[in-house]
Motif scaffolding. Sequence first.
Motif, mmCIF file in Angstrom:
data_model
loop_
_atom_site.group_PDB
_atom_site.id
_atom_site.type_symbol
_atom_site.label_atom_id
_atom_site.label_comp_id
_atom_site.label_asym_id
_atom_site.label_seq_id
_atom_site.Cartn_x
_atom_site.Cartn_y
_atom_site.Cartn_z
ATOM 1 N N GLY A 379 0.729 -0.966 0.003
ATOM 2 C CA GLY A 379 0.050 0.042 0.042
ATOM 3 C C GLY A 379 0.945 1.181 -0.033
ATOM 4 N N GLU A 383 -1.938 5.878 3.120
ATOM 5 C CA GLU A 383 -3.082 4.448 3.620
ATOM 6 C C GLU A 383 -2.691 3.960 4.875
ATOM 7 N N LYS A 387 -4.422 4.549 8.264
ATOM 8 C CA LYS A 387 -5.176 3.354 9.082
ATOM 9 C C LYS A 387 -4.535 3.396 10.414
#
Length: 540
Positions: A379, A383, A387
Amino acid sequence: MMKISKIAMGLSLAGLSLGACTENFEELNTQPNAIVASNLDIGLLGQAFANAQGRAMYLAPGGSTAGFQTAQSLFADLYAQYFATTQVNFDSDRHIQVGGWSNGAWNYFYGQAAPVIQFVEEFTEENELPLENAFIKVWKVNAYHRISDYWGPIIYSSFGNGETTVPYDSQEEVYRDLFTVLDEAVAVLKQNTGGSAFVGHDQIFGGSADKWLTYANSLRLRLAMRVKYIDPALSKTEAEKAVADGVMESNDDSAFINTTVQSRNPYWIITNWGEFRMSALMESVMVGYDDPRTGVYFSETVDYQESGEGQPYKGLRNGLSREDLGETGWNDAHSDMGVIFLNEGRGGSAAGEPWRVLSAAEVQFLLAEGALEGWAMGGSAQEFYEKGIELSMSEPRIGAEPAAIQAYINSDNTPKPVTFPGKPEWNLGPNSNVPVAFLTGGTKEQQLEQICTQKWVAIYPDGWEAWAELRRTNYPTPYPRLNSDNEDVPADEVMPRLIFVQGEYDNNNEAVTAAEQLPELTSRGGNSNGTKLWWDAKPE
């Protein structure tokens, strides 16, 4: 320090006062030969394993803080700038390594944790218990990397050698071997998916082999990032290996040691003594960001509760002089830990919060850093960064609403200045100008600062790990201390390491004297508090 000898593998567990980190914390009054292959009591072995879990994290049964205060609270927690000292007799906040405290921390590990880890590892190997052996190998990696992150070179491969002299390994040797130990453990865990061991005694994952595999991979990722600046190729290889094998992705994967009334969170006890408060750096970052976790991590000041005036959450400068600490009112004017860390009489629970070992939120920030390097993390840096914030804020102890989490992730808030009305000469500007919202057009270094700052917030109060990462990355940008009483470590620098303890010069002199001459120390300044560890190699 105890003279480290080959504790007979018949092992008198009672002699170690093992109180296993289980719901049944009774001492084990077994005979020295109770655990042998012909008379295996898997429950007794499980209690030894549970005990190894607690001891390695400086968690002691029976309501004792044992080595925790002198090992973490008075060193790492202050050097990570989570807290500042308010006790006049505590000099470690001014970069003094108080010998009795560090000696106790060393002795606790090698007298309480290392022997049990070695016993379980050797017994499970000799008696062909591969899954149990894999569990303790992973835990050994966790235990020894933490000790090495304090001292650098440590006793490792020669522990329990049966000799009066026990040699040290360099930190480089320790770290490289820890990756090998993880290889061995992960290979077994992969072969036993769906399996279990130490059920009823494993106080982290309840005996799940699958959870231990995910934890092992995540621990590998932590260590991989730790060596990024000293050996980028090794770091990349190990980080990508960890991700390929599967790391923590949700809060259900996180590693926490359960707490009980027989094995409380150490802060449950030591917060009642009133010896530290929120740091100025914490105030700048968390209050500046208007972070929803602030009121969980910290309590409103007594002064604010009584008057309604001033700031509800207030941090104190690190490194106050003894003269300043002799003044009164520091505790009332600055924030204590949050209610979840306090005892029942102060609004907390019966045992305190479960003890963080490694969380999924931390893993996401590690992935973000790897992605920032262009490695195969699965990723983008943004991201994983977002998260990580989401997982931290949705942990059970926080429980923030999704809308509040998203608002924080999108926030342009930045750290704030810290002011001291009675001491204007102590005032400081914001520690940084980076916002919460990921700087998609920012420099790589700005993005790294964002990642590391949010990780520092998310892993609170794990000062042990936070101090290591502050040394490695220099983020979050620390404040200078008001004073340093250590000529080797100026007030505007982060304490690099602990020097070898006096007990080793008394009982293991030949080995510790040889360790002083290891190139990774001599090339950087020798056995000094001002000497950086092997992995502490970020370019200036």
